[in-house]
Write an enzyme that holds these catalytic residues in place. Structure first.
Site, PDB file in Angstrom:
ATOM      1  CG  ASP A  38     -53.503 -11.243  -7.856  1.00 33.84           C
ATOM      2  OD1 ASP A  38     -53.426 -12.249  -8.535  1.00 33.84           O
ATOM      3  OD2 ASP A  38     -54.413 -11.080  -7.139  1.00 33.84           O
ATOM      4  CG  ASP A  92     -55.818 -10.410  -3.258  1.00 32.03           C
ATOM      5  OD1 ASP A  92     -56.947 -10.648  -3.036  1.00 32.03           O
ATOM      6  OD2 ASP A  92     -55.155 -10.776  -4.159  1.00 32.03           O
ATOM      7  CB  ILE A  93     -55.646 -14.294   0.139  1.00 32.35           C
ATOM      8  CG1 ILE A  93     -56.252 -13.813   1.687  1.00 32.35           C
ATOM      9  CG2 ILE A  93     -55.405 -15.484   0.325  1.00 32.35           C
ATOM     10  CD1 ILE A  93     -57.409 -14.257   2.109  1.00 32.35           C
ATOM     11  CG  ASP A  94     -57.196 -16.891  -3.643  1.00 33.32           C
ATOM     12  OD1 ASP A  94     -56.524 -17.974  -3.286  1.00 33.32           O
ATOM     13  OD2 ASP A  94     -58.096 -16.360  -3.086  1.00 33.32           O
TER      14      ASP A  94
END
Length: 250
Positions: free
Chosen positions: A200, A22-24
């Site tokens: 997250d 995942d990124i953010d």
């Protein structure tokens, strides 16, 4: 005590791995506006080195569009699933299977934009996905969630709402990170490797489920409440430190 021992997350050097990210909130700290995040050269280099070390078995699994991810990490263009799996790029620098914005979602987005005009809420239109970001206006989260939930009654079947840490999203049922991960696991260079996924937020739980089914390692960053992830990491900074450590050991 090093980061590996403190977090008690398995060492990736113990086997043959694939890495889903995942990124953010995982690789980057959240910002009030999605375009306000900044990718450091250090992170970009880390991802390049991980992809090389894992023979290409690295992919973004993100709620962002692939085009957004490409702008952030340019010139790097990893294998990616964007919009929670409604978009795919199965090869680095390859073509993107994209998704457009249906008329009913466009109309709903316009209504919500009018409702929150002049506020600090940011409405993000991502093809068939509508995201209402309330990080800069947390007192409006309940109202935003109410509007999106009510919209389900008038939309065609097949949509759902996903509450997040600082906002709410409306998306098709087929938008699922787990399905995107399963698709990658069926193709080279991911097949035959033990998968690892770091995320997250609530939308990552479906991905953790897929990873657990595949006897992989699921890691939630900054966990809040219950999670299907088998391991947890405290912060974005710890995530990057752990990835760097794995790079040295792989």
């Amino acid at each position: 005590m090093d980061i590996q021992e403190r977090l008690r997350v398995p060492d990736l050097a113990e086997g043959k791995w694939s890495l889903f990210l995942d990124i953010d909130g995982t690789l980057l700290e959240h910002a009030a506006h999605p375009d306000a995040v900044v990718v450091s050269e250090e992170l970009r280099t880390l991802l390049i080195d991980l992809e090389r070390r894992l023979n290409g078995a690295v992919a973004f699994i993100t709620g962002r569009s692939i085009a957004q991810a490409d702008r952030l990490f340019q010139p790097l263009k990893l294998r990616s699933a964007g919009l929670y799996g409604l978009e795919h790029r199965l090869e680095p620098n390859g073509p993107v299977e994209a998704a457009g914005e249906p008329d009913d979602i466009a109309a709903l987005a316009a209504e919500i934009e009018a409702e929150f005009a002049g506020s600090d809420i940011y409405i993000e239109r991502k093809g068939p996905i509508l995201a209402v970001h309330t990080r800069a206006a947390p007192h409006l989260l309940a109202r935003a969630t109410e509007l999106v939930d009510r919209a389900l009654d008038r939309l065609p079947e097949g949509y759902r709402t996903i509450p997040g840490n600082a906002g709410v999203e409306l998306m098709p049922l087929e938008a699922a990170k787990g399905a995107a991960i399963r698709r990658f696991l069926k193709i080279a260079p991911f097949t035959g490797r033990r998968p690892v996924f770091l995320g997250d937020d609530t939308s990552d739980e479906n991905g953790f489920e897929a990873i657990n089914e595949a006897d992989g390692i699921s890691i939630r960053v900054k966990p809040q409440g219950s999670t299907q992830a088998t391991y947890c990491i405290d912060s974005v900074a710890d995530t990057l430190a752990w990835l760097k450590q794995q790079l040295r050991r792989t």
